[in-house]
Every structure is written in structure tokens, then in C-alpha cells.
Design a protein around this motif. Sequence first.
Motif, PDB file in Angstrom:
ATOM      1  N   UNK A 136       0.091  10.960   5.194  1.00  0.00           N
ATOM      2  CA  UNK A 136       0.910   9.771   4.954  1.00  0.00           C
ATOM      3  C   UNK A 136       1.605   9.333   6.243  1.00  0.00           C
ATOM      4  N   UNK A 137       2.110  10.283   6.989  1.00  0.00           N
ATOM      5  CA  UNK A 137       2.787   9.958   8.244  1.00  0.00           C
ATOM      6  C   UNK A 137       1.834   9.200   9.165  1.00  0.00           C
ATOM      7  N   UNK A 138       0.606   9.673   9.267  1.00  0.00           N
ATOM      8  CA  UNK A 138      -0.391   8.988  10.099  1.00  0.00           C
ATOM      9  C   UNK A 138      -0.628   7.563   9.602  1.00  0.00           C
ATOM     10  N   UNK A 146       0.864  -1.178   0.000  1.00  0.00           N
ATOM     11  CA  UNK A 146       0.000   0.000   0.000  1.00  0.00           C
ATOM     12  C   UNK A 146       0.905   1.235   0.000  1.00  0.00           C
ATOM     13  N   UNK A 147       0.833   1.985  -1.088  1.00  0.00           N
ATOM     14  CA  UNK A 147       1.775   3.083  -1.316  1.00  0.00           C
ATOM     15  C   UNK A 147       1.026   4.393  -1.519  1.00  0.00           C
ATOM     16  N   UNK A 169      -0.029   1.819  10.311  1.00  0.00           N
ATOM     17  CA  UNK A 169       0.170   0.601   9.508  1.00  0.00           C
ATOM     18  C   UNK A 169      -0.926   0.375   8.471  1.00  0.00           C
ATOM     19  N   UNK A 170      -1.566   1.460   8.041  1.00  0.00           N
ATOM     20  CA  UNK A 170      -2.495   1.358   6.918  1.00  0.00           C
ATOM     21  C   UNK A 170      -1.773   1.631   5.604  1.00  0.00           C
TER      22      UNK A 170
END
Length: 296
Positions: free
Chosen positions: A132-134, A94-95, A139-140
Motif C-alpha cells: 500500500x505504501x508503494x 482507489x482504496x 499515486x496508483x
Amino acid sequence: MELKHLTSFVAVADQLSFVRAAVQLHISQPALTGQIQKLEEELGVQLLARNRRTVKLTDVGTIFLEEARATLARARQAADRAQKAARGEFGRLKIAFVSSAALEIVPGIVIEFRKQHPEVALDLINIQTANQVEGLLEKTLDIGFVRLPLSNDQLSITIIHREKFVVILPKEHRLAKEKQLRAAQLREEPFVAYGRRWAPGFFDSVMQICNREGFSPNIVQETGEMYTAIALVGAGAGIAILPQSVVRAQSRNIVMKPLSKSTEHSEIALATRAGNNSSLVESFVSVARKVCKTIS
């Protein structure tokens, strides 16, 4: 029921001989006979009709043979996929990426990675750096293309792209004919900014460029997308300081000017969870490094 019992049964069914099947499996004939007997006892059915001269499949054995072959094939597939996953050759990533990386950076990396790892599925989504950091910490997400600077002890940062800041102006702006600009010339200008809430590190970098010239920019509009900022500049809402590559892709109604005496660069990096990366993540980062030697 053990896989070795299924393997033994398939070997006997193929050879219709305990002797030849034992040779094929590199085990003794008594051991093979014992495995078949144990399998039949466990199932409560007779799979093979045998005497001293012949071995034949029973009707039940014929049906079971098809299922045994399928089970063994699935087991081999599972083992193969597990080994490929361990080598970073199979699985799903997941990117996330910032939109400013979407045109010049992300496509080349994704194409090369898919070429080298065709069995890896990539879920790609456009998300701003702060979000993105969150996602990475929760781990999503597995990997993020982020705008630097970014500081977080729980993340590993790999810089893959570096470029200069430029000033963008409406085509009719009074400074549009200048070959290059100093930040000090922008003191009285209204600014369109890539807002701090979406990319705090990037926002602070732009502020520092202005602060070094002794002024704080007059921000009249903030946006969470660089391409939206460019559109606003083209519409006459103000000026902006943005990475060069983003502006090159959107040149309508604007002009781009280099910043003289500026040594600052805008950087894009891959962010991953520190100390907890899978082989799959490491493979992606490795491909990105190689591809971006020609990008940066």
C-alpha cells in the motif's frame, strides 16, 4: 462557437421572438441579434428565418436546436460535476485495505460514505501494508487502510481503530486453559508470524512484546495474511500474537487469551499522501473518523 451564442439561439427558438428572448436573457435586443448573426456566420448556415413580424426556425435550425440543447446540457453537467468534485461529492477513489480490516472496519465506513456521496465510485482492493505504501507514493492508490506502526514523511496517518494484542493457541495446547498469559510463558513456543516483509511495523511490535520478556520468538512460519496465520495455529503449526478483532472472527480450532501486563495495542489507520489530498480524500477520511468513533 461560444456557449453564450448557443444559449441565445435556444432562447430565440423557444420564444420565436427576439424581443422576448432578450428580456429572458437580460441583454439588449441588438446584442442578441448580433450573437445570432455571428453564430450563423460561423456555421455558414441560416438557423432562423425572420422578418419584422415573425421568427421561424429553418429546417437546419430545427436540427441544430436539438444539438444545441444537448451541448448546453452537457456543459451544465460538466460544471455540476466539477463543483461536486471540488466539494468531494463526485469522482473516483482507489482504496486499499489489509485483510484484517475487511470484516469490522472497512464495510461500515464504505456504506456510510456511499450513503453520503452516491456519485463517488470506490475501487476497493486487498493489499498488504508494505505494498500500500508503494501504491500511495506512486499515486496508483488514493487511500490505504494500513496496520501501524508505519513511518513515512510522505504520508499522512489518521488512526481510526485501536485494539489489544492477544495470544492464539490450538484448542489442545497445554496453555489453552489459562485465563490469561504472560509473554514470558511463550518463550519455548513455535511462533506463526505475520511476516516483516508484508507489515514491518506490526512485526516489530510483536517482537518487542517478546523482547521485553527477555526472549526472541522462535518463528517457524511466516505469512502475509493474518487469517492464514490463524488457520496455521488451528492446524497446530504454532502459536501467534495477533489483534483481538481478527481472532474473534475466526475462532474455529483455536482459543484466544489476553496478554497480562501488556499495554501494547494494534492500530489501523488511514494513510494518504501528505499535503496533497483532494476534497474527495478528505471527505472519506472525515466519514471514517465519525464512523470509527463507534468501532474503536
